[in-house]
Design a protein around this motif. Structure first.
Motif, PDB file in Angstrom:
ATOM      1  N   ARG A 352       0.923  -1.128   0.134  1.00 23.99           N
ATOM      2  CA  ARG A 352      -0.104   0.019  -0.131  1.00 23.99           C
ATOM      3  C   ARG A 352       0.894   1.243  -0.050  1.00 23.99           C
ATOM      4  NH1 ARG A 352      -2.824   0.728   4.860  1.00 23.99           N
ATOM      5  NH2 ARG A 352      -0.882   0.009   5.916  1.00 23.99           N
ATOM      6  N   TRP A 353       0.367   2.412  -0.624  1.00 23.99           N
ATOM      7  CA  TRP A 353       0.929   3.655  -0.276  1.00 23.99           C
ATOM      8  C   TRP A 353       0.826   4.140   1.068  1.00 23.99           C
ATOM      9  CZ3 TRP A 353       3.889   6.279  -4.001  1.00 23.99           C
ATOM     10  CH2 TRP A 353       3.884   5.764  -5.280  1.00 23.99           C
ATOM     11  N   ARG A 354       1.717   4.880   1.723  1.00 23.19           N
ATOM     12  CA  ARG A 354       1.354   5.365   2.973  1.00 23.19           C
ATOM     13  C   ARG A 354       0.631   6.517   2.792  1.00 23.19           C
ATOM     14  NH1 ARG A 354       5.591   6.463   7.811  1.00 23.19           N
ATOM     15  NH2 ARG A 354       6.799   4.740   6.638  1.00 23.19           N
ATOM     16  N   LEU A 355      -0.769   6.604   2.892  1.00 26.81           N
ATOM     17  CA  LEU A 355      -1.648   7.523   3.220  1.00 26.81           C
ATOM     18  C   LEU A 355      -2.068   7.824   4.420  1.00 26.81           C
ATOM     19  CD1 LEU A 355      -3.120   9.112   0.577  1.00 26.81           C
ATOM     20  CD2 LEU A 355      -4.839   7.539   0.549  1.00 26.81           C
ATOM     21  N   GLU A 356      -1.694   9.132   4.882  1.00 22.42           N
ATOM     22  CA  GLU A 356      -2.084   9.361   6.186  1.00 22.42           C
ATOM     23  C   GLU A 356      -2.914  10.652   6.336  1.00 22.42           C
ATOM     24  OE1 GLU A 356       1.463   7.158   8.596  1.00 22.42           O
ATOM     25  OE2 GLU A 356       1.766   8.972   7.565  1.00 22.42           O
ATOM     26  N   CYS A 357      -4.045  10.660   7.433  1.00 21.46           N
ATOM     27  CA  CYS A 357      -4.897  11.897   7.333  1.00 21.46           C
ATOM     28  C   CYS A 357      -3.876  13.055   8.237  1.00 21.46           C
ATOM     29  CB  CYS A 357      -5.945  11.703   8.360  1.00 21.46           C
ATOM     30  SG  CYS A 357      -7.424  10.649   7.668  1.00 21.46           S
ATOM     31  N   SER A 358      -4.165  14.250   7.538  1.00 18.97           N
ATOM     32  CA  SER A 358      -3.619  15.519   8.342  1.00 18.97           C
ATOM     33  C   SER A 358      -4.589  15.873   9.229  1.00 18.97           C
ATOM     34  CB  SER A 358      -3.245  16.434   7.069  1.00 18.97           C
ATOM     35  OG  SER A 358      -4.365  16.832   6.533  1.00 18.97           O
ATOM     36  N   ASP A 359      -4.449  17.005   9.746  1.00 16.64           N
ATOM     37  CA  ASP A 359      -5.381  17.886  10.682  1.00 16.64           C
ATOM     38  C   ASP A 359      -6.484  18.603  10.088  1.00 16.64           C
ATOM     39  OD1 ASP A 359      -3.790  16.920  12.869  1.00 16.64           O
ATOM     40  OD2 ASP A 359      -2.638  18.702  12.789  1.00 16.64           O
ATOM     41  N   ARG A 360      -6.279  18.516   8.750  1.00 16.15           N
ATOM     42  CA  ARG A 360      -7.453  19.292   7.949  1.00 16.15           C
ATOM     43  C   ARG A 360      -8.443  18.283   7.398  1.00 16.15           C
ATOM     44  NH1 ARG A 360      -6.596  21.851   3.290  1.00 16.15           N
ATOM     45  NH2 ARG A 360      -4.779  20.530   2.634  1.00 16.15           N
ATOM     46  N   LYS A 361      -9.662  18.940   7.311  1.00 12.44           N
ATOM     47  CA  LYS A 361     -10.845  17.978   6.975  1.00 12.44           C
ATOM     48  C   LYS A 361     -11.719  18.791   5.676  1.00 12.44           C
ATOM     49  CE  LYS A 361     -11.905  14.529   9.824  1.00 12.44           C
ATOM     50  NZ  LYS A 361     -12.137  13.328   9.625  1.00 12.44           N
ATOM     51  N   GLU A 362     -12.304  18.057   4.871  1.00 12.48           N
ATOM     52  CA  GLU A 362     -13.004  18.569   3.729  1.00 12.48           C
ATOM     53  C   GLU A 362     -14.481  17.816   3.864  1.00 12.48           C
ATOM     54  OE1 GLU A 362     -11.637  18.669  -0.196  1.00 12.48           O
ATOM     55  OE2 GLU A 362     -10.059  19.921   0.106  1.00 12.48           O
ATOM     56  N   ASN A 364     -16.746  15.402   5.692  1.00 11.98           N
ATOM     57  CA  ASN A 364     -16.386  14.339   6.473  1.00 11.98           C
ATOM     58  C   ASN A 364     -15.357  13.589   6.131  1.00 11.98           C
ATOM     59  OD1 ASN A 364     -17.478  13.382   4.179  1.00 11.98           O
ATOM     60  ND2 ASN A 364     -18.685  11.608   5.379  1.00 11.98           N
ATOM     61  N   LEU A 365     -14.554  14.120   5.370  1.00  8.13           N
ATOM     62  CA  LEU A 365     -13.389  13.609   4.546  1.00  8.13           C
ATOM     63  C   LEU A 365     -12.088  14.038   5.031  1.00  8.13           C
ATOM     64  CD1 LEU A 365     -14.363  13.114   0.684  1.00  8.13           C
ATOM     65  CD2 LEU A 365     -14.613  11.262   2.642  1.00  8.13           C
ATOM     66  N   CYS A 366     -11.091  13.387   5.356  1.00  3.10           N
ATOM     67  CA  CYS A 366      -9.835  13.710   5.837  1.00  3.10           C
ATOM     68  C   CYS A 366      -8.716  14.076   4.619  1.00  3.10           C
ATOM     69  CB  CYS A 366      -8.874  13.121   6.830  1.00  3.10           C
ATOM     70  SG  CYS A 366      -8.224  11.611   5.840  1.00  3.10           S
ATOM     71  N   PRO A 397     -12.807   8.772  -6.515  1.00  3.68           N
ATOM     72  CA  PRO A 397     -13.987   8.329  -5.877  1.00  3.68           C
ATOM     73  C   PRO A 397     -13.969   7.175  -4.896  1.00  3.68           C
ATOM     74  CG  PRO A 397     -14.699   8.794  -8.049  1.00  3.68           C
ATOM     75  CD  PRO A 397     -13.038   8.992  -7.912  1.00  3.68           C
ATOM     76  N   ALA A 398     -12.911   6.299  -5.385  1.00  6.31           N
ATOM     77  CA  ALA A 398     -12.704   5.292  -4.405  1.00  6.31           C
ATOM     78  C   ALA A 398     -11.943   5.645  -3.215  1.00  6.31           C
ATOM     79  CB  ALA A 398     -11.665   4.231  -5.353  1.00  6.31           C
ATOM     80  N   PHE A 399     -11.099   6.636  -3.322  1.00  8.45           N
ATOM     81  CA  PHE A 399     -10.346   6.899  -2.162  1.00  8.45           C
ATOM     82  C   PHE A 399     -11.178   7.848  -1.357  1.00  8.45           C
ATOM     83  CE2 PHE A 399      -6.627   5.732  -4.583  1.00  8.45           C
ATOM     84  CZ  PHE A 399      -5.691   5.196  -3.658  1.00  8.45           C
ATOM     85  N   ALA A 400     -12.304   8.413  -1.947  1.00 11.02           N
ATOM     86  CA  ALA A 400     -13.167   9.033  -1.015  1.00 11.02           C
ATOM     87  C   ALA A 400     -14.129   8.235  -0.194  1.00 11.02           C
ATOM     88  CB  ALA A 400     -14.086   9.912  -2.053  1.00 11.02           C
ATOM     89  N   GLU A 401     -14.456   6.995  -0.852  1.00 10.77           N
ATOM     90  CA  GLU A 401     -15.076   6.017  -0.080  1.00 10.77           C
ATOM     91  C   GLU A 401     -14.092   5.444   1.112  1.00 10.77           C
ATOM     92  OE1 GLU A 401     -17.271   2.959  -1.928  1.00 10.77           O
ATOM     93  OE2 GLU A 401     -17.880   4.361  -3.524  1.00 10.77           O
ATOM     94  N   ALA A 402     -12.704   5.378   0.767  1.00  2.00           N
ATOM     95  CA  ALA A 402     -11.940   4.959   1.801  1.00  2.00           C
ATOM     96  C   ALA A 402     -11.560   6.386   2.999  1.00  2.00           C
ATOM     97  CB  ALA A 402     -10.708   4.656   1.254  1.00  2.00           C
TER      98      ALA A 402
END
Length: 895
Positions: A352-362, A364-366, A397-402
């Motif tokens: 997997r790629w290293r995909l991590e949430c920051s402190d910002r939101k859009e 309900n998505l990080c 859209p797939a990453f939005a669902e994630a």
């Protein structure tokens, strides 16, 4: 991704989207590495011994600006400047590179100013580099010693075509560490295939028995810089003087007078080097009697430019996600000797790629700290750039669902960075556009072996991919799309087809495997529904080879856009499983993901099955299929469309007066190939078992046999549609324009393909075993299937009708196929061919079925003897007599 074989050479693996041969697929598995900014992980890293061994202490670091303790006084001349070259280095190269080699005797470092002279071109970053007088020096800070780094090699310039074997510009990689031992720097190999996760386990002391780090090269320290950074001459690493640097890549000594380091660029986490290497030509390409295949892998002749990336792995490994067989991810496996299991534990992580949430939101998505970013190659034809970007961002859209806003983005290389941001660089992921005549594209990636983290990926689009796309599109749905009824296809349509391939290959670089199960998971009626296909597509996965909707009928009214695959519900499900941010250790994450995976029990289009192609037991895993939930009905609909397309081919391919009939020949070949491919899906049904991957505790069985009625109906369908001469494909107007002869071979070869699928050895063995298992349900036995096939292929024997040339060709083929199984011969392979390759070629044997096959020929011979006297057509009678002689040779080979 495998490519749909062209009519001239089918079938293969990597249809308009990847490499075809298993061997080529293996050679293209490694790619350039990109550096991600590491972020802390709570998962401890499995421990490996240091490069010198589990108990080897790290060498002491000398004081700033001074030689290491015990070294000669600065300024004392070396017996050979920089040390004598390592053994085995060609004399000419050794002389040119001077102090490039490790040597017997003690190295004698000199004052820094005597080594790095004012004329040196110096760049600073991960390592400091100095170029002077054709040499390349590395200044290695103590902080970079004993750190895992990846060396990635790729082709940058050549006179040779790409896209065959090895198939891509990628030329291997290797995990390494720099280690100092007194006044030498050792470059050592490293790997994480064997680990001890629990470092308190006593077995850690013994790991070096199987995991000792090899020394790839040794370098004398020329001098010491600030903070005791060792200065070494590494020229020979990049001019071919260290053949062990990239394992599995052909060696061969370059000509030192014609080999040069061309470019060096240094960054915070990587160093990029380009070098020209010139090799002496060899008429045999390096082949020998002991190794005849060396010609395929020999060092390229002439001058090649190679790009080397050296990248440091992240300081903190990514939190791994445990692999699940029910979701199709590429994976990384370690053997862990440090567990309490009563065996060697296999730790398998999903890449997997290293995909991590920051402190910002859009909403309900990080917003990710660092989105997955792909650049579009500046070499891409300008009119295709928007379509390539759409193919990348089709995954948004797939990453939005994630849970991610803009988890994946496409960017063009800024004008002022063209020539700096390059696809070969390990810091750049790119969709590359390459000048190759191969009808193909591939999507490999490079991962951190400690965790499965994807570090870099480079999709490789070969220019001629457009040719195979137009051929398949016309053959499958040309009757539905007016734009495909004249060549060339309009740019808007070709762009959309390219977008589809890019999206598929980007899916591979996101770590998704092929999911050939997808196309059999929708009900056939849904595949013909304009509302269903608009919302769900005609296959749930773009990672399937469900090219275009060849099942759709003109009256179905399906939108043209819905004829082309798109990122579907399985793909979104898989991305959510792999990338949704979850807290806790890998074991806890696996528990949290179980309800998501169990959705497969009630939503079949979320299921996954591996890339098994024609050898798989599950008929629903067919490649190049649409609607194979019911392959008989789907193929019946597909054959209707082939009749329609066959009438359009001549007009579509002869639009320009003055052109030859090359396009007509090619398109006609695609149509015949499509006919054989669809019938091959039906031939997979006998002896088939449907598969759903399951784990312990999940209700139901993994394998479910196909009903006897479906198997019998499949053979009846083949007798009617595959083994009867397809007159609608024999248009004299076409054939007389493309060839003086050849239609017999063309149709006969297509029928042989179908027959070989039906009589595949694995299929015969499964039918015997299905008969042996006491399941109680009716069984379609192998004997019954062979009898039905014989009666279909030789139907003229009962009626006494004349046998046309196409049927005579089919009947001879039938005898040849059965003869090869009754009297198998080992494949003719030269000495020195690897055993694995011989196994792939395999002799055509089916020992458990041999008695039944012989019995079929005995019965057939009896029928032939009776039919000869009833046949009034002389040619047919002579054909039957010849068939009897052929059977006699098969049954009595010793005569």
């Amino acid at each position: 991704m495998p490519q749909s074989p062209s009519p001239a050479a089918r079938p293969g693996r990597r249809g308009p989207v990847a490499l075809s041969a298993t061997l080529a697929a293996t050679l293209t598995a490694l790619v350039a590495l990109g550096a991600c900014r590491p972020t802390p992980s709570t998962t401890p890293t499995p421990q490996r011994p240091t490069a010198g061994g589990a108990n080897t202490p790290t060498p002491a670091t000398p004081a700033p600006g001074t030689p290491a303790p015990g070294s000669p006084t600065p300024g004392t001349p070396s017996p050979t400047p920089g040390g004598a070259p390592a053994g085995g280095l060609p004399a000419g190269l050794a002389g040119l590179l001077g102090g490039a080699g490790g040597a017997p005797g003690e190295p004698s470092p000199r004052p820094y100013a005597m080594v790095v002279t004012p004329g040196a071109r110096t760049t600073r970053g991960l390592l400091t580099t100095h170029q002077l007088r054709g040499r390349l020096l590395f200044e290695i800070p103590a902080a970079q010693l004993n750190r895992d780094m990846l060396v990635v090699r790729s082709l940058r310039g050549s006179q040779q075509p790409i896209g065959g074997i090895p198939g891509t510009t990628l030329a291997g990689s290797r995990l390494v560490r720099w280690e100092r031992r007194e006044n030498r720097i050792l470059l050592r190999g490293a790997n994480y295939q064997n680990v001890v996760g629990d470092t308190t386990n006593a077995i850690v002391r013994a790991l070096d028995i199987i995991a000792y780090a090899p020394i790839i090269a040794a370098f004398n320290v020329e001098s010491y810089g600030r903070d005791s950074a060792a200065v070494i001459d590494v020229s020979r690493l990049f001019l071919g003087g260290v053949p062990d640097l990239i394992q599995g890549v052909p060696g061969g000594a370059p000509d030192p007078s014609r080999s040069f380091i061309e470019r060096v660029a240094t960054f915070e986490k990587n160093v990029e080097i380009e070098a020209s290497q010139t090799f002496a030509s060899s008429p045999l390409g390096g082949a020998t009697a002991a190794n005849p295949l060396a010609a395929l892998f020999a060092a390229p002749r002439g001058t090649e430019v190679y790009h080397f990336s050296i990248v440091r792995l992240p300081d903190v490994p990514m939190q791994p996600r445990l692999f699940d067989e029910r979701v199709g991810f590429f994976n990384t496996t370690q053997a862990d000797f440090g567990t309490r299991e009563q065996r060697v534990a296999r730790r398998t992580f999903a890449n997997r790629w290293r995909l991590e949430c920051s402190d910002r939101k859009e909403g309900n998505l990080c917003v990710p700290r660092r989105p997955i970013t792909y650049y579009v190659d500046p070499a891409t034809p300008a009119w295709l750039v928007p379509w390539v970007k759409k193919g990348i961002e089709e995954w948004k859209p797939a990453f939005a669902e994630a849970g991610f806003a803009d988890g994946i983005v496409a960017r063009e290389v800024p004008r002022d960075s063209i020539g700096i941001l390059q696809g070969e660089d390990a810091s750049v992921s790119m969709v590359r556009w390459l000048p190759s005549a191969s009808e193909n594209a591939v999507g490999p990636s490079t991962v951190d072996p400690r965790s499965g983290e994807i570090l870099d990926a480079d999709v490789q689009m070969y220019h001629n991919i457009m040719n195979v796309l137009r051929g398949i599109y016309v053959a499958q749905v040309g009757h539905l799309d007016p734009r495909a009824q004249k060549l060339p296809l309009p740019d808007s349509l070709m762009g959309r087809l390219v977008q589809n391939v890019v999206a598929h290959e980007v899916g591979h670089t996101l770590a998704l495997r092929h999911n050939m199960k997808g196309s059999s998971m929708y009900p056939l009626d849904s595949v013909r529904s304009k509302t269903w296909t608009a919302r769900m597509g005609h296959s749930p996965s773009i990672m399937d080879y469900a090219r275009f909707n060849y099942v759709a009928q003109p009256e179905d009214g399906i939108a043209l856009e819905a004829l082309i695959p798109k990122v579907g519900p399985y793909d979104r499900f898989a991305i959510k499983w792999g990338y949704a941010p979850l807290p806790g250790a890998p074991e806890a994450q696996r528990v949290a993901l179980e309800p998501l995976v169990r959705m497969q029990d009630t939503l079949p289009w979320l299921r996954y099955a591996g890339d098994e192609g024609l050898q798989g037991a599950d008929p629903g895993e067919a490649s190049e299929a649409v609607g194979d939930a019911d392959a008989v009905r789907a193929t019946a609909l597909g054959l209707r469309n082939i009749r329609r397309v066959a009438k359009l081919v001549e007009g579509a391919s002869t639009a320009t007066p003055g052109e030859t009939y090359a396009d007509l020949r090619e398109l006609y070949g695609y149509v015949v190939n499509q006919w054989a491919t669809e019938l091959g899906h039906v031939a997979r049904i006998p002896g088939g078992l449907a598969k759903q991957e399951k784990v312990v505790g999940q209700p139901g069985e993994v394998w479910t046999p196909t009903s006897a009625a479906k198997q019998r109906a499949a053979v009846a369908f083949l007798n009617e549609h595959a083994f009867r001469t397809p007159a609608y494909l024999l248009d004299a107007s076409i054939l007389r324009k493309i060839e003086p002869t050849g239609s017999l071979d063309r149709i006969g070869s297509a029928q042989r393909r179908v027959l070989n699928v039906l009589l595949d050895n694995g299929r015969l063995q499964r039918m015997i075993e299905n008969e042996a298992l006491p399941e109680g349900a009716p069984v379609y036995t192998l004997g019954a299937m062979l009898g039905d096939l014989r009666r279909g292929v030789w139907s003229e024997l009962a009626s006494g009708a004349a046998i046309d040339p196409y049927r005579r060709r089919l009947q001879r083929t039938y005898l040849e196929v059965l003869g090869a199984k009754i009297n198998p011969t080992a494949p003719a392979v030269p000495a020195g061919v690897p055993a694995q390759l011989v196994a792939l070629l395999g002799a055509q044997s089916a020992p458990d079925a041999r008695a039944l096959l012989r019995g079929e020929l005995v019965d057939l011979d009896r029928q032939l003897a009776s039919a000869v006297g009833r046949t009034s057509d002389r040619t047919s009678r002579l054909h039957l007599l010849d068939a009897r002689a052929q059977i006699d040779r098969i049954l009595n080979p010793e005569r």
